[in-house]
Design a protein around this motif. Structure first.
Motif, PDB file in Angstrom:
ATOM      1  N   VAL A 176       4.004  -0.816   3.829  1.00 47.61           N
ATOM      2  CA  VAL A 176       2.914   0.632   3.921  1.00 47.61           C
ATOM      3  C   VAL A 176       3.827   1.454   3.601  1.00 47.61           C
ATOM      4  N   LEU A 178      -0.500   6.319   7.486  1.00 44.46           N
ATOM      5  CA  LEU A 178       0.675   5.337   7.779  1.00 44.46           C
ATOM      6  C   LEU A 178      -0.035   4.670   8.844  1.00 44.46           C
ATOM      7  N   VAL A 180       0.190  -1.049  -0.250  1.00 44.76           N
ATOM      8  CA  VAL A 180      -0.036  -0.461   0.409  1.00 44.76           C
ATOM      9  C   VAL A 180       0.744   1.533  -0.274  1.00 44.76           C
ATOM     10  N   VAL A 231      -3.001   2.137   8.811  1.00 41.68           N
ATOM     11  CA  VAL A 231      -2.662   1.209   8.062  1.00 41.68           C
ATOM     12  C   VAL A 231      -2.680   0.167   8.351  1.00 41.68           C
ATOM     13  N   ARG A 232      -1.080   0.481   9.252  1.00 38.69           N
ATOM     14  CA  ARG A 232       0.087  -0.527   9.361  1.00 38.69           C
ATOM     15  C   ARG A 232      -0.532  -0.984  10.623  1.00 38.69           C
TER      16      ARG A 232
END
Length: 168
Positions: free
Chosen positions: A151, A136, A86, A139-140
């Motif tokens: 990512v 970020l 991503v 997402v992580r």
């Protein structure tokens, strides 16, 4: 002859469909990329990253922010559409990063257009790099995304077309 607001794009589609060559393209991300970027019309994400149609799942919204809807799409993409990495890519000169917060946007829309948008959340943030780092981390650390999902964050420059990796 009656014209409507969409004649230009429907006409262009007729021309596009005449030589359409993408039938049978797999719905998976051929290059395994999930891209989160802004809806800004100055960004051509396929060209900017050397991609072709079918290479990536591209999620666009104001500011290129990782919202709950984006996380939902990334989960689906990771497990059903072969996304294995991503990239979150906001851009320079973004209107959503040039205001102090949602309150300022609500007031601007109310003052200029007479519409009360306070029931909506726009995810504005004038600390663009801070917002990117926050996104970020979302997402992580999302519990439903694969733990080993690569990512990264990058910034697209609308004046040069360059993409600078800022957090990998």
């Amino acid at each position: 002859m009656t014209t409507n607001a969409f004649d230009d794009v429907i006409g262009a589609n007729a021309e596009y469909a005449r030589d359409f060559a993408l039938a049978g393209l797999r719905p998976a991300a051929a290059r395994g990329l999930g891209l989160v970027t802004c809806m800004d019309s100055r960004i051509d994400p396929l060209a900017a990253l050397g991609l072709e149609v079918g290479d990536a799942k591209i999620l666009r919204n104001p500011g290129g922010r990782v919202t709950d809807d984006v996380l939902t799409a990334l989960v689906l993409s990771a497990y059903l559409l072969e996304v294995g990495r991503v990239l979150v890519m906001p851009h320079t000169k973004c209107k959503m990063a040039s205001v102090s917060g949602d309150d300022e946007v609500h007031e601007l829309i109310r003052r200029e257009h007479g519409v009360d948008t306070r029931s909506m959340e726009f995810h504005t943030d004038d600390d663009q790099m801070g917002a990117l780092r926050h996104d970020l981390e979302r997402v992580r650390h999302h519990p439903l995304l694969p733990k080993d999902l690569p990512v990264a964050g990058a910034l697209y420059d609308v004046d040069t077309g360059r993409v600078e990796l800022v957090d990998a």
